[in-house]
Design a protein around this motif. Sequence first.
Motif, PDB file in Angstrom:
ATOM      1  N   GLU A 198       0.840  -1.197   0.000  1.00 59.37           N
ATOM      2  CA  GLU A 198       0.000   0.000   0.000  1.00 59.37           C
ATOM      3  C   GLU A 198       0.879   1.252   0.000  1.00 59.37           C
ATOM      4  O   GLU A 198       1.834   1.366   0.766  1.00 59.37           O
ATOM      5  CB  GLU A 198      -0.900   0.003   1.225  1.00 59.37           C
ATOM      6  CG  GLU A 198      -1.879   1.170   1.265  1.00 59.37           C
ATOM      7  CD  GLU A 198      -2.760   1.129   2.500  1.00 59.37           C
ATOM      8  OE1 GLU A 198      -3.834   1.736   2.477  1.00 59.37           O
ATOM      9  OE2 GLU A 198      -2.366   0.469   3.488  1.00 59.37           O
ATOM     10  N   SER A 226       2.003   5.018   0.743  1.00 57.90           N
ATOM     11  CA  SER A 226       1.836   5.917   1.876  1.00 57.90           C
ATOM     12  C   SER A 226       1.476   7.324   1.405  1.00 57.90           C
ATOM     13  O   SER A 226       1.450   7.617   0.203  1.00 57.90           O
ATOM     14  CB  SER A 226       3.132   5.974   2.694  1.00 57.90           C
ATOM     15  OG  SER A 226       4.120   6.733   2.007  1.00 57.90           O
ATOM     16  N   ASP A 227       1.247   8.220   2.375  1.00 55.51           N
ATOM     17  CA  ASP A 227       0.905   9.596   2.025  1.00 55.51           C
ATOM     18  C   ASP A 227       2.123  10.397   1.574  1.00 55.51           C
ATOM     19  O   ASP A 227       2.010  11.592   1.297  1.00 55.51           O
ATOM     20  CB  ASP A 227       0.191  10.296   3.191  1.00 55.51           C
ATOM     21  CG  ASP A 227       1.011  10.292   4.472  1.00 55.51           C
ATOM     22  OD1 ASP A 227       2.198   9.913   4.429  1.00 55.51           O
ATOM     23  OD2 ASP A 227       0.453  10.661   5.526  1.00 55.51           O
ATOM     24  N   GLY A 235      -2.947   5.159  -0.243  1.00 55.74           N
ATOM     25  CA  GLY A 235      -4.084   4.257  -0.077  1.00 55.74           C
ATOM     26  C   GLY A 235      -4.285   3.296  -1.220  1.00 55.74           C
ATOM     27  O   GLY A 235      -5.062   2.341  -1.084  1.00 55.74           O
ATOM     28  N   TRP A 282      -2.779   0.445  -4.119  1.00 52.29           N
ATOM     29  CA  TRP A 282      -1.930  -0.737  -3.941  1.00 52.29           C
ATOM     30  C   TRP A 282      -1.100  -1.009  -5.182  1.00 52.29           C
ATOM     31  O   TRP A 282      -1.516  -0.701  -6.305  1.00 52.29           O
ATOM     32  CB  TRP A 282      -2.800  -1.944  -3.605  1.00 52.29           C
ATOM     33  CG  TRP A 282      -3.439  -1.821  -2.262  1.00 52.29           C
ATOM     34  CD1 TRP A 282      -4.564  -1.097  -1.961  1.00 52.29           C
ATOM     35  CD2 TRP A 282      -2.975  -2.368  -1.030  1.00 52.29           C
ATOM     36  NE1 TRP A 282      -4.833  -1.175  -0.618  1.00 52.29           N
ATOM     37  CE2 TRP A 282      -3.879  -1.956  -0.023  1.00 52.29           C
ATOM     38  CE3 TRP A 282      -1.901  -3.191  -0.680  1.00 52.29           C
ATOM     39  CZ2 TRP A 282      -3.726  -2.327   1.312  1.00 52.29           C
ATOM     40  CZ3 TRP A 282      -1.744  -3.563   0.653  1.00 52.29           C
ATOM     41  CH2 TRP A 282      -2.656  -3.137   1.624  1.00 52.29           C
ATOM     42  N   SER A 289       3.074   2.022   3.249  1.00 53.87           N
ATOM     43  CA  SER A 289       2.424   2.123   4.555  1.00 53.87           C
ATOM     44  C   SER A 289       1.867   0.799   5.041  1.00 53.87           C
ATOM     45  O   SER A 289       1.565   0.646   6.233  1.00 53.87           O
ATOM     46  CB  SER A 289       1.289   3.158   4.503  1.00 53.87           C
ATOM     47  OG  SER A 289       0.307   2.772   3.556  1.00 53.87           O
TER      48      SER A 289
END
Length: 234
Positions: free
Chosen positions: A105, A107-108, A114, A116, A197
């Motif tokens: 996933e 990360s920001d 969010g 994949w 993340s």
Amino acid sequence: MQIVGVEVPGGNPALSTLLGHGQDPYQLAWEEGYRVLRPLSATGMVDDLTVTLLVMPHRRPITPRGPQRTRTTLRKDEPVVDPVVRQRLAAYAIVVSDRGVLATEFSDRTAVPGMWGLPGGGIDPGENPAATVQREVFEETGQDIEVVRFLDLQSDHWIGHSPTGVVEDFHAVRLIYAAHCHHPADPVVHDVGGTTSGSRWVPVDALRDVDWINGSRALLGKHAKAVLHGWRTR
């Protein structure tokens, strides 16, 4: 990165050229008069990497198109700056086990938080792509894997912010491998604070339900069936 095309595996090069910034290897081969049938191998370290492709003459008219179309992820209201030109060689894998396909996933710190993708990342100095895949998969998911074969080559070109906020004219060149995980465990991200993340095993019957980035979805659509077959018949 050197692109070599051969008409038979192990044969003499029919084409040999450097992949310039923003160039797509398949388009580059086409403009040299050849259609790519499939990638064969990736050899060498990041500073002298050679990708060999199986090709055949296409005997079609050739209209050079130049570098790939450059998309932008910058906002329209951002101040105009000269981007840093960067070509990044990276290696990724479709990793399969009895638990399914391994996914990571974003990360920001990325432009697609969010969503994949496939595990993998940049090739370090003095490292070959297969070793990169093994290292990155462990850092992002905690899994030990066996790299099985070279699958594909992807190229993408855009202008946007790097994870550190620098505006880059970014050319991503991705080498894609098939890999097996013989002892799958619950995934864990060791490289905390980076571009990954989370990670998980996706059951085969749920692959279409995942919010994949476009490049990963395309690779899975093209190769997942054959990689999973290789796992089941190993």
